[in-house]
Design a protein around this motif. Sequence first.
Motif, short mmCIF file in Angstrom:
data_model
loop_
_atom_site.label_atom_id
_atom_site.label_comp_id
_atom_site.label_asym_id
_atom_site.label_seq_id
_atom_site.Cartn_x
_atom_site.Cartn_y
_atom_site.Cartn_z
N ILE A 209 90.59 42.96 51.48
CA ILE A 209 89.15 42.78 51.62
C ILE A 209 88.44 43.93 50.92
O ILE A 209 88.71 45.10 51.21
N ILE A 210 87.52 43.60 50.01
CA ILE A 210 86.69 44.60 49.36
C ILE A 210 85.24 44.32 49.70
O ILE A 210 84.65 43.36 49.19
N PRO A 211 84.61 45.10 50.59
CA PRO A 211 83.17 44.94 50.81
C PRO A 211 82.42 45.16 49.50
O PRO A 211 82.71 46.12 48.77
N ALA A 212 81.48 44.28 49.19
CA ALA A 212 80.85 44.33 47.87
C ALA A 212 79.51 43.62 47.89
O ALA A 212 79.22 42.78 48.75
N SER A 213 78.69 43.93 46.90
CA SER A 213 77.43 43.23 46.67
C SER A 213 77.70 41.77 46.32
O SER A 213 78.73 41.43 45.75
N GLY A 214 76.72 40.93 46.65
CA GLY A 214 76.82 39.53 46.25
C GLY A 214 76.80 39.34 44.75
O GLY A 214 77.15 38.26 44.25
N GLN A 215 76.41 40.38 44.02
CA GLN A 215 76.40 40.34 42.55
C GLN A 215 77.66 40.94 41.94
O GLN A 215 77.69 41.21 40.74
N VAL A 216 78.69 41.11 42.74
CA VAL A 216 79.86 41.87 42.32
C VAL A 216 80.41 41.36 40.98
O VAL A 216 80.60 40.17 40.77
N ALA A 217 80.62 42.32 40.07
CA ALA A 217 81.18 42.03 38.76
C ALA A 217 82.62 42.54 38.71
O ALA A 217 82.92 43.62 39.18
N PHE A 218 83.48 41.75 38.12
CA PHE A 218 84.88 42.13 38.02
C PHE A 218 85.41 41.71 36.66
O PHE A 218 84.77 40.94 35.92
N VAL A 219 86.59 42.21 36.32
CA VAL A 219 87.23 41.87 35.06
C VAL A 219 88.70 41.58 35.31
O VAL A 219 89.33 42.20 36.17
#
Length: 360
Positions: A209-219
């Motif tokens: 689980i990674i708490p994150a913004s709803g806009q989370v960007a990943f690659v």
Amino acid sequence: MNNHITFGQITARLREHDLDHAVLALQNGVSIVVSRRGGRIFGPFLPQPEPEESASILWTSSIFSQPDQFGAFLASGDWNLGGERIWMAPEIQYSVHDRSDFWGTLDWPPQVDPGDYALEQLTDSRSRLSQDMTLEAYNIASGNTTLHLERLIQPAADPLRTLRNYDALVEGVLFAGYEHVVTLSESKPNEIMSEAWSLVQLNPGGVLIIPASGQVAFVDYYEPAGALQTTHTDHVRLQITGVHQYKLGFKAAHVFGRMGYFNHFQDGRAYLIVRSFYNNPSRPYTEEPAHLPGWNGYSIHVYNDDGNAGGFGEMECNCQTIGGRTGRSTSTDELMLWLYVGAAEKVREIAVHLLGVSIR
């Protein structure tokens, strides 16, 4: 445990090969083993069953169960012992000779792992690892840099302990934690940027689980995680399976410096591992995928093995960058690892407090 490697097996192999190690006492009879070779932290080991038979909660290589082959493993220079380790980032800079041929030129520097650590056991619950290393930069920058790495490992207090409902919250739950203070410095200023990089190897079967913004960007670094990844309004969930390779990076601007891994033992008890670190989006995070030059800023990475390296997962965080345009020649990061073991519902409740996420 998915990979049942015990305290007794680990310490026996280290003794047999005269590999210095320290056994550190944490809370509630829990212990960890710090090894000079590779600078590994193995465990945590629960007090029950008997300590010698207690399995490492972090994924640990099965080579420890093979005394006749352990020496050959060491001679090969293989790095994959398990536990928690510190490597040097960016990987694309120090471990890949040609980014257009990532897999063909990937070669982890032996100066980093196994390295040449000195190990000091300061007290029954405190130890220090340190080493110097000279590394060559192949991508992003060029040339050589000499780095000094120092790591202090000691118990960390329960972050929940000041809550008014603490006694009820942790009733029947075992806690143990350790602090990993990582200091990285360069011998002289240069244009090469470097980061200490913490990698915690996980037994498969759970959810990260990674708490994150709803806009989370990943690659995606390799193949996409697909259905093993789900993104929610306040967090990301990743299934750790050890059978499908993926690696993801998450932007520092969208995460908050904590992540957790929820899994079960074979006896039905649940456990939660929480990593807490200093996430600083104002500082550069220099790691990049091989195929995307200039795509950086990722403070969290998650790796899922396909089974070829042993079938584990990794939760990874990057420390503060030094060198080059940072204007810093040294950095110190405090990494926390908190462990909770108990009935699943109790551990899920603790996850809500520390991660802000309901695990169902």
